[in-house]
Design a protein around this motif. Structure first.
Motif, short mmCIF file in Angstrom:
data_model
loop_
_atom_site.label_atom_id
_atom_site.label_comp_id
_atom_site.label_asym_id
_atom_site.label_seq_id
_atom_site.Cartn_x
_atom_site.Cartn_y
_atom_site.Cartn_z
N VAL A 164 0.86 -1.19 0.00
CA VAL A 164 0.00 0.00 0.00
C VAL A 164 0.89 1.23 0.00
O VAL A 164 1.68 1.44 0.94
CB VAL A 164 -0.93 0.02 1.22
CG1 VAL A 164 -1.76 1.30 1.23
CG2 VAL A 164 -1.84 -1.21 1.24
N ASN A 165 0.80 2.02 -1.05
CA ASN A 165 1.59 3.26 -1.12
C ASN A 165 0.99 4.31 -0.20
O ASN A 165 -0.24 4.51 -0.17
CB ASN A 165 1.62 3.80 -2.55
CG ASN A 165 2.45 2.91 -3.47
OD1 ASN A 165 3.52 2.44 -3.10
ND2 ASN A 165 1.93 2.68 -4.67
N VAL A 166 1.84 4.99 0.54
CA VAL A 166 1.40 6.07 1.43
C VAL A 166 2.03 7.36 0.93
O VAL A 166 3.24 7.55 1.01
CB VAL A 166 1.82 5.80 2.89
CG1 VAL A 166 1.41 6.98 3.78
CG2 VAL A 166 1.19 4.51 3.40
N THR A 167 1.23 8.22 0.38
CA THR A 167 1.75 9.47 -0.20
C THR A 167 1.78 10.59 0.83
O THR A 167 2.58 11.53 0.71
CB THR A 167 0.88 9.90 -1.39
OG1 THR A 167 -0.46 10.04 -0.96
CG2 THR A 167 0.95 8.86 -2.51
N ASP A 214 -6.32 6.82 5.23
CA ASP A 214 -6.96 6.94 3.91
C ASP A 214 -6.34 5.99 2.91
O ASP A 214 -7.04 5.39 2.08
CB ASP A 214 -6.86 8.38 3.41
CG ASP A 214 -7.72 9.34 4.22
OD1 ASP A 214 -8.63 8.86 4.93
OD2 ASP A 214 -7.48 10.57 4.13
N ALA A 215 -5.00 5.85 2.94
CA ALA A 215 -4.32 4.96 2.00
C ALA A 215 -4.74 3.51 2.22
O ALA A 215 -4.97 2.75 1.26
CB ALA A 215 -2.80 5.11 2.16
N ILE A 216 -4.85 3.08 3.48
CA ILE A 216 -5.26 1.71 3.78
C ILE A 216 -6.70 1.46 3.32
O ILE A 216 -7.01 0.45 2.68
CB ILE A 216 -5.12 1.44 5.29
CG1 ILE A 216 -3.65 1.46 5.70
CG2 ILE A 216 -5.75 0.09 5.65
CD1 ILE A 216 -3.44 1.38 7.20
N ASN A 217 -7.59 2.40 3.61
CA ASN A 217 -9.00 2.23 3.23
C ASN A 217 -9.18 2.22 1.73
O ASN A 217 -10.00 1.48 1.18
CB ASN A 217 -9.84 3.33 3.86
CG ASN A 217 -9.94 3.19 5.37
OD1 ASN A 217 -9.86 2.10 5.91
ND2 ASN A 217 -10.10 4.31 6.07
N GLY A 252 -8.50 -1.23 -0.16
CA GLY A 252 -9.52 -2.28 -0.17
C GLY A 252 -8.96 -3.68 0.00
O GLY A 252 -9.37 -4.61 -0.70
N VAL A 253 -8.05 -3.86 0.94
CA VAL A 253 -7.38 -5.15 1.11
C VAL A 253 -8.01 -6.01 2.19
O VAL A 253 -7.52 -7.10 2.49
CB VAL A 253 -5.89 -4.93 1.44
CG1 VAL A 253 -5.17 -4.30 0.26
CG2 VAL A 253 -5.74 -4.07 2.69
N GLY A 254 -9.13 -5.57 2.79
CA GLY A 254 -9.75 -6.35 3.84
C GLY A 254 -9.42 -5.86 5.23
O GLY A 254 -9.70 -6.54 6.22
N VAL A 255 -8.82 -4.67 5.32
CA VAL A 255 -8.51 -4.04 6.59
C VAL A 255 -9.02 -2.60 6.55
O VAL A 255 -8.79 -1.89 5.56
CB VAL A 255 -6.99 -4.05 6.89
CG1 VAL A 255 -6.71 -3.31 8.20
CG2 VAL A 255 -6.47 -5.48 6.97
N ARG A 256 -9.71 -2.19 7.61
CA ARG A 256 -10.23 -0.83 7.67
C ARG A 256 -9.47 -0.07 8.76
O ARG A 256 -9.20 -0.63 9.84
CB ARG A 256 -11.72 -0.84 7.99
CG ARG A 256 -12.56 -1.53 6.91
CD ARG A 256 -13.95 -1.80 7.38
NE ARG A 256 -14.74 -2.50 6.37
CZ ARG A 256 -15.77 -3.28 6.65
NH1 ARG A 256 -16.14 -3.46 7.91
NH2 ARG A 256 -16.44 -3.87 5.68
N ALA A 257 -9.17 1.19 8.44
CA ALA A 257 -8.35 1.99 9.36
C ALA A 257 -9.12 3.23 9.81
O ALA A 257 -9.92 3.79 9.05
CB ALA A 257 -7.05 2.39 8.69
N SER A 258 -8.85 3.65 11.03
CA SER A 258 -9.45 4.88 11.54
C SER A 258 -8.50 5.48 12.58
O SER A 258 -7.65 4.79 13.14
CB SER A 258 -10.82 4.61 12.18
OG SER A 258 -10.70 3.66 13.22
N LEU A 282 -6.85 -0.51 13.47
CA LEU A 282 -6.99 -1.36 12.29
C LEU A 282 -7.98 -2.48 12.61
O LEU A 282 -7.79 -3.21 13.60
CB LEU A 282 -5.64 -1.94 11.88
CG LEU A 282 -4.52 -0.91 11.64
CD1 LEU A 282 -3.18 -1.61 11.49
CD2 LEU A 282 -4.84 -0.07 10.41
N ASN A 283 -9.02 -2.61 11.80
CA ASN A 283 -10.04 -3.64 12.01
C ASN A 283 -10.15 -4.53 10.78
O ASN A 283 -10.20 -4.03 9.64
CB ASN A 283 -11.41 -3.00 12.27
CG ASN A 283 -11.46 -2.25 13.59
OD1 ASN A 283 -11.09 -1.07 13.66
ND2 ASN A 283 -11.89 -2.93 14.64
#
Length: 439
Positions: A142-145, A154-157, A160-166, A178-179
């Protein structure tokens, strides 16, 4: 019908006279119009009765299956499941095998939740983006700009790899939470590339139930969710709490089958009522419905009544199933009698009630078939008749218009002629009055 020549000379009301003559002339056309109204009323009645037969067809199919040559199936494989626990829900579908299952709920399904405390003095990542692995699969980069808490989330969400971040503000500071998108071990994940490696706060877990003693022939069943399928044939179990000694019992759904029989009886009564509505003569008003003398609907009514009154070969009267004809020609259904008969001899009731449903379906299909159904043909025949009548009415419009014009012309000519005769009479009177006196 205004002629415009009302008796200026003759004193006759030629408009009223022409109107009376035209009324007599148009009597045959009025008969055609009355016939159109009568046929249209019959068409509406046929369509309404056809709709009731379609409802009966649907109800009969629910009892007999789609193929009238095969034995009834799904209606008689109906089952219901009950649970001794308020935290275990059991749902049975057609074909569920009667029986009881007792089990323990060892564990509920859980989705992994991990956290990484954000260091306000430094970057969140090691600078090369993140590598996320879900369920032991291939890592996804996952690239993080934007290397900020929200930028990383935002990059993780977006990946769409099956992990949600907040981002969560806690008493311990800002945390990247991370959920897993799914419960169960298959949804567990690892994340590489964070400056502060995440800590797993909630471990991914499959739900599990235990049937009997696994060391003595018992077994365990795991599921990524709290729903289990296949432990009992055609039964779905959903658990919501860890507990011991939960029991699920599956029985034939006699009430459900009785409900289908009730629906078919109601549908047949709907047909009989609709036929009576349009085919009965009202002695009080001395008027008949649009199908009072209609042999088709009378025959259909008799077919339904005979199916019930004749009973079933080898079983006898349908009253044993709770289905009877009352004195008013209406069907009644005794659910208690039906359930009692079914519990006493399921096979016999299935065969008999199924045979009735197949017979009802056969009648309804012959009536409602969109190509050659008897009501379909009757509607088509009446529609063709109305079309022919309307054509003849249009021809009469032309004929009557010409006749009215001719009458108006005749009366106009009469008034003109009378006017000339009056002028001549006045002239003669003047001439006679101008003659010398005999004295």
């Amino acid at each position: 019908m205004t002629s415009g020549v009302d008796g200026l000379i003759s004193g006759m009301d030629t408009t009223a006279l022409i109107s009376q003559l035209m009324q007599a002339e148009s009597a045959p056309q009025q008969q055609l119009k009355n016939s159109v109204t009568s046929n249209q009323s019959a068409i509406s009645a046929y369509q309404s009765i056809n709709g009731k037969f379609l409802t009966a067809l649907t109800a009969a199919k629910a009892m007999s299956g789609d193929d009238p040559l095969t034995a009834p199936t799904n209606a008689w494989r109906s089952a219901k499941a009950t649970s001794t626990s308020s935290t275990v829900t059991a749902t049975a579908t057609a074909g569920a095998t009667p029986g009881t299952l007792t089990f323990n709920v060892d564990r509920l399904a859980a989705a992994q939740m991990s956290t990484s405390v954000v260091n306000p003095a430094g970057p969140l990542t090691t600078g090369s983006g993140l590598d996320i692995t879900v369920g032991g699969g291939t890592p996804v980069h996952v690239n993080v700009t934007t290397d900020t808490p929200q930028g990383v989330a935002d990059a993780i969400n977006a990946a769409g790899v099956g992990v949600r971040a907040s981002i969560v503000t806690t008493d311990q500071g800002t945390v990247l939470q991370l959920n897993a998108a799914k419960t169960g071990t298959a949804g567990g994940f690892t994340v590489g590339g964070l400056a502060t490696p995440p800590t797993t706060a909630v471990q991914a877990a499959d739900a599990r139930i235990t049937v009997g003693d696994p060391t003595k022939g018992g077994y365990t069943v795991s599921s990524p969710t709290n729903t289990f399928s296949g432990v009992l044939q055609n039964v779905t179990l959903t658990v919501s709490k860890v507990e011991t000694g939960a029991s699920v019992t599956v029985d034939s759904d006699a009430d459900g089958i009785a409900g289908k029989m009730q629906a078919m009886v109601d549908a047949l009564n709907g047909v009989l009522s609709e036929i009576g509505k349009y085919a009965t003569y009202n002695t009080a008003t001395k008027t008949g419905g649009p199908l009072t003398a209609d042999s088709l609907t009378r025959g259909l009514q008799q077919k339904i009544l005979s199916q019930i009154s004749n009973g079933a070969a080898g079983y006898g009267s349908f009253s044993k199933l709770g289905v009877e004809l009352d004195q008013g020609g209406k069907l009644t259904f005794d659910k208690t009698a039906f359930v009692s008969a079914y519990q006493a001899d399921p096979a016999a009731v299935e065969k008999t009630a199924g045979a009735l449903a197949v017979a009802v379906k056969g009648v309804a299909e012959k009536v409602t078939n969109s190509t050659d159904g008897s009501l379909t043909q009757a509607i088509k025949g009446r529609t063709d008749t109305v079309r022919d009548l309307n054509n003849r009415i249009s021809e009469w419009d032309v004929r009557l218009s010409a006749r009215q014009a001719a009458l108006q012309k005749q009366f106009a000519t009469l008034e003109t002629t009378l006017g000339k005769l009056k002028e001549q009479s006045n002239w003669l009177s003047g001439q006679i009055s101008s003659l010398p006196s005999a004295s």
